[in-house]
Design a protein around this motif. Structure first.
Motif, mmCIF file in Angstrom:
data_model
loop_
_atom_site.group_PDB
_atom_site.id
_atom_site.type_symbol
_atom_site.label_atom_id
_atom_site.label_comp_id
_atom_site.label_asym_id
_atom_site.label_seq_id
_atom_site.Cartn_x
_atom_site.Cartn_y
_atom_site.Cartn_z
ATOM 1 N N PRO A 172 0.835 -1.213 0.000
ATOM 2 C CA PRO A 172 0.000 0.000 0.000
ATOM 3 C C PRO A 172 0.862 1.253 0.000
ATOM 4 N N THR A 173 0.340 2.307 -0.574
ATOM 5 C CA THR A 173 1.026 3.597 -0.557
ATOM 6 C C THR A 173 0.715 4.310 0.749
ATOM 7 N N PRO A 174 1.713 4.582 1.586
ATOM 8 C CA PRO A 174 1.435 5.249 2.861
ATOM 9 C C PRO A 174 1.052 6.705 2.649
ATOM 10 N N PRO A 175 0.202 7.251 3.509
ATOM 11 C CA PRO A 175 -0.139 8.671 3.412
ATOM 12 C C PRO A 175 1.069 9.520 3.779
ATOM 13 N N PRO A 176 1.102 10.770 3.325
ATOM 14 C CA PRO A 176 2.217 11.658 3.696
ATOM 15 C C PRO A 176 2.287 11.841 5.208
ATOM 16 N N PHE A 177 3.497 11.831 5.732
ATOM 17 C CA PHE A 177 3.677 12.032 7.169
ATOM 18 C C PHE A 177 3.506 13.506 7.503
ATOM 19 N N ASP A 178 2.581 13.800 8.409
ATOM 20 C CA ASP A 178 2.301 15.183 8.790
ATOM 21 C C ASP A 178 2.135 15.243 10.304
ATOM 22 N N PRO A 179 3.197 15.557 11.036
ATOM 23 C CA PRO A 179 3.099 15.581 12.499
ATOM 24 C C PRO A 179 2.183 16.668 13.037
ATOM 25 N N ASP A 180 1.801 17.627 12.193
ATOM 26 C CA ASP A 180 0.941 18.728 12.643
ATOM 27 C C ASP A 180 -0.526 18.512 12.302
ATOM 28 N N ARG A 181 -0.868 17.336 11.780
ATOM 29 C CA ARG A 181 -2.235 17.093 11.323
ATOM 30 C C ARG A 181 -3.263 17.345 12.432
ATOM 31 N N TYR A 182 -2.935 16.961 13.663
ATOM 32 C CA TYR A 182 -3.892 17.087 14.761
ATOM 33 C C TYR A 182 -3.499 18.190 15.746
ATOM 34 N N ARG A 183 -2.685 19.120 15.274
ATOM 35 C CA ARG A 183 -2.181 20.174 16.160
ATOM 36 C C ARG A 183 -3.329 20.919 16.840
ATOM 37 N N THR A 184 -4.315 21.372 16.077
ATOM 38 C CA THR A 184 -5.421 22.138 16.674
ATOM 39 C C THR A 184 -6.598 21.251 17.072
ATOM 40 N N ALA A 185 -6.554 19.981 16.679
ATOM 41 C CA ALA A 185 -7.616 19.053 17.087
ATOM 42 C C ALA A 185 -7.388 18.527 18.493
ATOM 43 N N ALA A 186 -6.150 18.628 18.982
ATOM 44 C CA ALA A 186 -5.792 18.018 20.269
ATOM 45 C C ALA A 186 -6.668 18.508 21.410
ATOM 46 N N ALA A 187 -6.995 19.791 21.400
ATOM 47 C CA ALA A 187 -7.779 20.364 22.506
ATOM 48 C C ALA A 187 -9.206 19.819 22.553
ATOM 49 N N HIS A 188 -9.663 19.221 21.460
ATOM 50 C CA HIS A 188 -11.054 18.759 21.376
ATOM 51 C C HIS A 188 -11.174 17.232 21.419
ATOM 52 N N TYR A 189 -10.049 16.534 21.353
ATOM 53 C CA TYR A 189 -10.054 15.087 21.162
ATOM 54 C C TYR A 189 -10.644 14.341 22.356
ATOM 55 N N GLU A 190 -10.181 14.647 23.538
ATOM 56 C CA GLU A 190 -10.615 13.906 24.724
ATOM 57 C C GLU A 190 -12.109 14.063 24.975
ATOM 58 N N LYS A 191 -12.638 15.274 24.772
ATOM 59 C CA LYS A 191 -14.057 15.517 25.025
ATOM 60 C C LYS A 191 -14.935 15.010 23.890
ATOM 61 N N GLY A 192 -14.379 14.974 22.668
ATOM 62 C CA GLY A 192 -15.211 14.647 21.525
ATOM 63 C C GLY A 192 -15.230 13.196 21.102
ATOM 64 N N ARG A 193 -14.112 12.505 21.206
ATOM 65 C CA ARG A 193 -14.041 11.144 20.682
ATOM 66 C C ARG A 193 -14.715 10.127 21.589
ATOM 67 N N VAL A 194 -15.160 9.050 20.969
ATOM 68 C CA VAL A 194 -15.845 7.987 21.703
ATOM 69 C C VAL A 194 -14.844 7.258 22.594
ATOM 70 N N PRO A 195 -15.069 7.192 23.905
ATOM 71 C CA PRO A 195 -14.153 6.456 24.797
ATOM 72 C C PRO A 195 -14.258 4.947 24.563
ATOM 73 N N TYR A 196 -13.150 4.263 24.695
ATOM 74 C CA TYR A 196 -13.159 2.806 24.585
ATOM 75 C C TYR A 196 -13.782 2.207 25.845
ATOM 76 N N ALA A 197 -14.623 1.213 25.660
ATOM 77 C CA ALA A 197 -15.318 0.596 26.790
ATOM 78 C C ALA A 197 -14.327 -0.073 27.738
ATOM 79 N N PRO A 198 -14.447 0.157 29.038
ATOM 80 C CA PRO A 198 -13.578 -0.538 29.996
ATOM 81 C C PRO A 198 -13.620 -2.057 29.833
ATOM 82 N N ALA A 199 -14.789 -2.603 29.489
ATOM 83 C CA ALA A 199 -14.899 -4.054 29.292
ATOM 84 C C ALA A 199 -14.043 -4.511 28.113
#
Length: 262
Positions: A5-32
């Motif tokens: 497969p062709t890997p996507p371009p490496f971009d370490p800044d892709r989630y730079r401004t998303a970081a502040a919203h990630y914990e509150k917005g993303r679905v938490p993994y079930a403890p089970a």
């Protein structure tokens, strides 16, 4: 024939401004689900865990109490800052700036490597070859994800996706590529060919502010990608989906071992 497969371009800044919203917005993994993965991989307090592409560290925090120590790696300084803050006093988590391209046996060996919504951004073939040198003979890797079953409680999701799609300038590497190769196929061409999938389906409470945060946590609709359109998109979500109160989610893990590990 091995898949290349062709890997996507490496971009370490892709989630730079998303970081502040990630914990509150993303679905938490079930403890089970966390407990189930620990059980089937034989994870114990003597073992080490690697969280690759850790983001704000939900998996690192979840596995820290089940292992001797956790090494959590991410290329984004903003994600690592959020992960350190959320980890609090967890003394057995070490956060490291880096990516899959920095994987090296010098990090030590691991019984379990976990990735949450990150494997698709990597050179998957190269990553698995590197991990083959780092995962213990009886060890495993686990790819975590979340999805939404097509049930009435999730009817609002189409509206949410439609709103995002009108604003997003681009999407993830697997969402519009007709030649996308699934993770299972990549794993079956690697050293880790014994695959099992585990999932937990739950009904969860949710509100419209979480949906706004979720949209902003996505790489394609992060604040830096949207620019001046961010407030407009957020306002449309708040107006259109104000009555949303619940969702049904499946959090799952695809676990892979070497064929001779039992």
């Amino acid at each position: 024939m091995a898949l290349v497969p062709t890997p996507p371009p490496f971009d370490p800044d892709r989630y730079r401004t998303a970081a502040a919203h990630y914990e509150k917005g993303r679905v938490p993994y079930a403890p089970a689900l966390i407990r189930r993965v620990a059980e089937v991989t034989g994870l114990g307090p003597q073992h080490r865990v690697l969280d690759l592409g850790c983001g704000p560290g939900p998996l690192a925090r979840s596995f820290a109490s089940l292992a001797r120590d956790v090494v959590a790696i991410d290329p984004s300084p903003e994600m690592l800052a959020a992960a350190r803050a959320l980890a609090g006093q967890a003394a057995n988590i070490r956060f490291v700036a880096g990516s899959s391209y920095d994987l090296d046996p010098a990090l030590g060996s691991f019984h379990l490597v976990v990735m949450g919504r990150s494997f698709h951004w990597m050179d998957r073939v190269d990553t698995l070859e590197r991990l083959d040198q780092m995962i213990e003979p009886a060890g495993a890797l686990a790819l975590f994800r979340d999805s939404a079953p097509a049930v009435p409680a999730n009817a609002w999701r189409k509206v949410w996706h439609d709103i995002r799609e009108r604003y997003e300038p681009d999407r993830g590497p697997h969402e519009r590529d007709p030649n996308w190769i699934r993770h299972e196929a990549i794993l079956l061409d690697s050293a880790f060919t014994r695959l099992e999938s585990f999932g937990v389906i739950e009904r969860r409470a949710i509100d419209v502010e979480t949906l706004v945060q979720r949209a902003l946590s996505m790489g394609s609709t992060s604040p830096s990608h949207l620019g001046e359109k961010m407030a407009t998109m957020a306002g449309e979500i708040r107006t259109t989906l104000a009555d949303v109160r619940e969702e049904v989610v499946e959090t799952s893990a695809l676990v892979a071992w070497r064929p001779d590990s039992r």
